[in-house]
Design a protein around this motif. Structure first.
Motif, PDB file in Angstrom:
ATOM      1  N   ALA A   1     -29.996 -14.970 -48.437  1.00  0.00           N
ATOM      2  CA  ALA A   1     -29.968 -15.974 -47.375  1.00  0.00           C
ATOM      3  C   ALA A   1     -28.505 -16.295 -47.090  1.00  0.00           C
ATOM      4  O   ALA A   1     -27.655 -16.189 -47.970  1.00  0.00           O
ATOM      5  N   PHE A   2     -28.231 -16.691 -45.859  1.00  0.00           N
ATOM      6  CA  PHE A   2     -26.862 -16.973 -45.442  1.00  0.00           C
ATOM      7  C   PHE A   2     -26.802 -18.323 -44.739  1.00  0.00           C
ATOM      8  O   PHE A   2     -27.763 -18.714 -44.076  1.00  0.00           O
ATOM      9  N   ILE A   3     -25.693 -19.030 -44.891  1.00  0.00           N
ATOM     10  CA  ILE A   3     -25.543 -20.324 -44.233  1.00  0.00           C
ATOM     11  C   ILE A   3     -24.256 -20.338 -43.410  1.00  0.00           C
ATOM     12  O   ILE A   3     -23.319 -19.589 -43.667  1.00  0.00           O
ATOM     13  N   ARG A   4     -24.280 -21.218 -42.425  1.00  0.00           N
ATOM     14  CA  ARG A   4     -23.089 -21.493 -41.631  1.00  0.00           C
ATOM     15  C   ARG A   4     -23.049 -22.992 -41.396  1.00  0.00           C
ATOM     16  O   ARG A   4     -23.990 -23.576 -40.862  1.00  0.00           O
ATOM     17  N   TRP A   5     -21.973 -23.614 -41.833  1.00  0.00           N
ATOM     18  CA  TRP A   5     -21.833 -25.055 -41.700  1.00  0.00           C
ATOM     19  C   TRP A   5     -21.427 -25.425 -40.289  1.00  0.00           C
ATOM     20  O   TRP A   5     -20.634 -24.737 -39.651  1.00  0.00           O
ATOM     21  N   GLU A   6     -22.005 -26.525 -39.800  1.00  0.00           N
ATOM     22  CA  GLU A   6     -21.669 -27.087 -38.494  1.00  0.00           C
ATOM     23  C   GLU A   6     -21.417 -28.572 -38.673  1.00  0.00           C
ATOM     24  O   GLU A   6     -21.600 -29.110 -39.772  1.00  0.00           O
ATOM     25  N   GLU A   7     -21.029 -29.253 -37.607  1.00  0.00           N
ATOM     26  CA  GLU A   7     -20.716 -30.687 -37.683  1.00  0.00           C
ATOM     27  C   GLU A   7     -21.887 -31.515 -38.194  1.00  0.00           C
ATOM     28  O   GLU A   7     -21.716 -32.419 -38.994  1.00  0.00           O
ATOM     29  N   THR A   8     -23.089 -31.227 -37.715  1.00  0.00           N
ATOM     30  CA  THR A   8     -24.252 -32.056 -38.045  1.00  0.00           C
ATOM     31  C   THR A   8     -25.066 -31.554 -39.228  1.00  0.00           C
ATOM     32  O   THR A   8     -26.060 -32.172 -39.591  1.00  0.00           O
TER      33      THR A   8
ATOM     34  N   PHE B   1     -26.198 -27.619 -41.331  1.00  0.00           N
ATOM     35  CA  PHE B   1     -25.980 -26.188 -41.522  1.00  0.00           C
ATOM     36  C   PHE B   1     -27.120 -25.381 -40.938  1.00  0.00           C
ATOM     37  O   PHE B   1     -28.232 -25.884 -40.751  1.00  0.00           O
ATOM     38  N   LEU B   2     -26.818 -24.126 -40.630  1.00  0.00           N
ATOM     39  CA  LEU B   2     -27.813 -23.155 -40.207  1.00  0.00           C
ATOM     40  C   LEU B   2     -28.093 -22.238 -41.385  1.00  0.00           C
ATOM     41  O   LEU B   2     -27.186 -21.894 -42.144  1.00  0.00           O
ATOM     42  N   LEU B   3     -29.335 -21.871 -41.537  1.00  0.00           N
ATOM     43  CA  LEU B   3     -29.761 -20.962 -42.584  1.00  0.00           C
ATOM     44  C   LEU B   3     -30.330 -19.722 -41.909  1.00  0.00           C
ATOM     45  O   LEU B   3     -31.226 -19.821 -41.072  1.00  0.00           O
ATOM     46  N   ALA B   4     -29.798 -18.537 -42.248  1.00  0.00           N
ATOM     47  CA  ALA B   4     -30.283 -17.270 -41.688  1.00  0.00           C
ATOM     48  C   ALA B   4     -30.901 -16.442 -42.800  1.00  0.00           C
ATOM     49  O   ALA B   4     -30.294 -16.256 -43.848  1.00  0.00           O
ATOM     50  N   MET B   5     -32.110 -15.974 -42.536  1.00  0.00           N
ATOM     51  CA  MET B   5     -32.812 -15.143 -43.511  1.00  0.00           C
ATOM     52  C   MET B   5     -33.241 -13.843 -42.843  1.00  0.00           C
ATOM     53  O   MET B   5     -33.800 -13.871 -41.756  1.00  0.00           O
ATOM     54  N   PRO B   6     -32.973 -12.701 -43.486  1.00  0.00           N
ATOM     55  CA  PRO B   6     -33.363 -11.416 -42.894  1.00  0.00           C
ATOM     56  C   PRO B   6     -34.864 -11.386 -42.615  1.00  0.00           C
ATOM     57  O   PRO B   6     -35.670 -11.909 -43.388  1.00  0.00           O
ATOM     58  N   TYR B   7     -35.210 -10.781 -41.486  1.00  0.00           N
ATOM     59  CA  TYR B   7     -36.604 -10.694 -41.095  1.00  0.00           C
ATOM     60  C   TYR B   7     -36.961  -9.247 -40.776  1.00  0.00           C
ATOM     61  O   TYR B   7     -36.280  -8.594 -40.002  1.00  0.00           O
ATOM     62  N   GLU B   8     -38.029  -8.759 -41.407  1.00  0.00           N
ATOM     63  CA  GLU B   8     -38.573  -7.446 -41.113  1.00  0.00           C
ATOM     64  C   GLU B   8     -40.070  -7.612 -40.941  1.00  0.00           C
ATOM     65  O   GLU B   8     -40.734  -8.234 -41.766  1.00  0.00           O
ATOM     66  N   GLU B   9     -40.598  -7.047 -39.863  1.00  0.00           N
ATOM     67  CA  GLU B   9     -41.998  -7.244 -39.498  1.00  0.00           C
ATOM     68  C   GLU B   9     -42.992  -6.865 -40.581  1.00  0.00           C
ATOM     69  O   GLU B   9     -44.001  -7.508 -40.740  1.00  0.00           O
ATOM     70  N   ARG B  10     -42.715  -5.834 -41.328  1.00  0.00           N
ATOM     71  CA  ARG B  10     -43.695  -5.332 -42.294  1.00  0.00           C
ATOM     72  C   ARG B  10     -43.483  -5.855 -43.705  1.00  0.00           C
ATOM     73  O   ARG B  10     -44.069  -5.342 -44.636  1.00  0.00           O
ATOM     74  N   LYS B  11     -42.614  -6.859 -43.841  1.00  0.00           N
ATOM     75  CA  LYS B  11     -42.370  -7.430 -45.163  1.00  0.00           C
ATOM     76  C   LYS B  11     -42.728  -8.910 -45.141  1.00  0.00           C
ATOM     77  O   LYS B  11     -42.543  -9.587 -44.133  1.00  0.00           O
ATOM     78  N   PRO B  12     -43.217  -9.439 -46.263  1.00  0.00           N
ATOM     79  CA  PRO B  12     -43.550 -10.866 -46.294  1.00  0.00           C
ATOM     80  C   PRO B  12     -42.286 -11.718 -46.150  1.00  0.00           C
ATOM     81  O   PRO B  12     -41.213 -11.354 -46.629  1.00  0.00           O
ATOM     82  N   PHE B  13     -42.427 -12.831 -45.462  1.00  0.00           N
ATOM     83  CA  PHE B  13     -41.286 -13.725 -45.272  1.00  0.00           C
ATOM     84  C   PHE B  13     -41.233 -14.676 -46.460  1.00  0.00           C
ATOM     85  O   PHE B  13     -42.200 -15.355 -46.767  1.00  0.00           O
ATOM     86  N   PRO B  14     -40.091 -14.773 -47.144  1.00  0.00           N
ATOM     87  CA  PRO B  14     -40.032 -15.509 -48.403  1.00  0.00           C
ATOM     88  C   PRO B  14     -40.082 -17.034 -48.290  1.00  0.00           C
ATOM     89  O   PRO B  14     -40.491 -17.700 -49.218  1.00  0.00           O
ATOM     90  N   LEU B  15     -39.687 -17.598 -47.185  1.00  0.00           N
ATOM     91  CA  LEU B  15     -39.672 -19.064 -47.042  1.00  0.00           C
ATOM     92  C   LEU B  15     -40.770 -19.475 -46.055  1.00  0.00           C
ATOM     93  O   LEU B  15     -40.529 -20.129 -45.059  1.00  0.00           O
ATOM     94  N   THR B  16     -41.992 -19.086 -46.368  1.00  0.00           N
ATOM     95  CA  THR B  16     -43.138 -19.258 -45.482  1.00  0.00           C
ATOM     96  C   THR B  16     -43.328 -20.681 -44.959  1.00  0.00           C
ATOM     97  O   THR B  16     -43.592 -20.861 -43.769  1.00  0.00           O
ATOM     98  N   PRO B  17     -43.202 -21.744 -45.770  1.00  0.00           N
ATOM     99  CA  PRO B  17     -43.448 -23.090 -45.242  1.00  0.00           C
ATOM    100  C   PRO B  17     -42.522 -23.480 -44.090  1.00  0.00           C
ATOM    101  O   PRO B  17     -42.827 -24.389 -43.327  1.00  0.00           O
ATOM    102  N   LEU B  18     -41.422 -22.785 -43.944  1.00  0.00           N
ATOM    103  CA  LEU B  18     -40.432 -23.127 -42.926  1.00  0.00           C
ATOM    104  C   LEU B  18     -40.515 -22.232 -41.692  1.00  0.00           C
ATOM    105  O   LEU B  18     -39.929 -22.541 -40.656  1.00  0.00           O
ATOM    106  N   PHE B  19     -41.281 -21.174 -41.762  1.00  0.00           N
ATOM    107  CA  PHE B  19     -41.263 -20.120 -40.751  1.00  0.00           C
ATOM    108  C   PHE B  19     -41.395 -20.627 -39.310  1.00  0.00           C
ATOM    109  O   PHE B  19     -40.669 -20.201 -38.421  1.00  0.00           O
TER     110      PHE B  19
END
Length: 189
Positions: free
Chosen positions: A127-134, A136-154
């Motif tokens: 997972a990757f983050i980028r800090w902003e003024e208010t 942070f943004l969280l970026a997680m790799p996404y592939e259609e045929r793989k389960p998404f690891p942070l499902t509650p947030l999807f």
């Protein structure tokens, strides 16, 4: 007629021998242990897959004999160049470089308020983050045929491309509470 081409990706060579009817090819390079490599031939107006290199006596090698008629049909005769490319990585981390302007999200679980999200994030490998003024943004790799690891947030995420890869991006305030991206500017790499 014999010719030789460099396979820079593997610090190797492609040797070609033409007997008039067929082109006898031998590709070889160092085995870096990263994964499976494919070799492509280039010539004329086209390209053609030669095949997949296989481990052999500490090297990667591939031998093929292809009719010159077939190479001509593929617009690949005479052969002018060749290259190898990593087709399958043995490492989960291969190709998962940090997107420009982002950083690896170390200890992400500790940054989140919600207990369910904290438990889901504890097992994340990438997972990757980028800090902003208010916040942070969280970026997680996404592939259609793989389960998404942070499902509650999807559902709160937005799909975007950072470089060559697809990601789901989430927005958090400074205290680690998720926010909807809404009408924000498009996420940039």
């Amino acid at each position: 007629m014999e010719s030789e081409f460099t396979l820079q990706e593997l610090q190797g060579k492609l040797f070609c021998r033409n007997d008039g009817q067929r082109c006898h090819l031998c590709a070889e390079g160092r085995d870096d242990g990263r994964g499976l490599y494919k070799v492509y031939l280039h010539g004329g107006q086209g390209s053609m897959l030669m095949g997949t290199l296989m481990p052999e006596q500490g090297m990667l090698r591939l031998r093929r004999s292809i009719s010159i008629a077939e190479l001509k049909r593929k617009n690949c005769w005479p052969i002018a160049d060749a290259h190898a490319e990593l087709a399958f990585s043995f490492s989960e981390d291969e190709g998962n470089a940090v997107p420009e302007g982002w950083q690896r999200a170390e200890h992400l679980a500790d940054m989140l308020q919600d207990e369910i999200l904290r438990k889901s994030a504890a097992e994340l490998k990438e997972a990757f983050i980028r800090w902003e003024e208010t916040g942070f943004l969280l970026a997680m790799p996404y592939e259609e045929r793989k389960p998404f690891p942070l499902t509650p947030l999807f559902c709160l995420g937005t799909f975007c491309r950072l470089g060559e890869r697809g990601y789901i991006v989430f927005c958090f305030d400074r205290s680690g509470v998720p926010r909807i991206l809404g009408h924000r500017k498009k996420v940039r790499a």
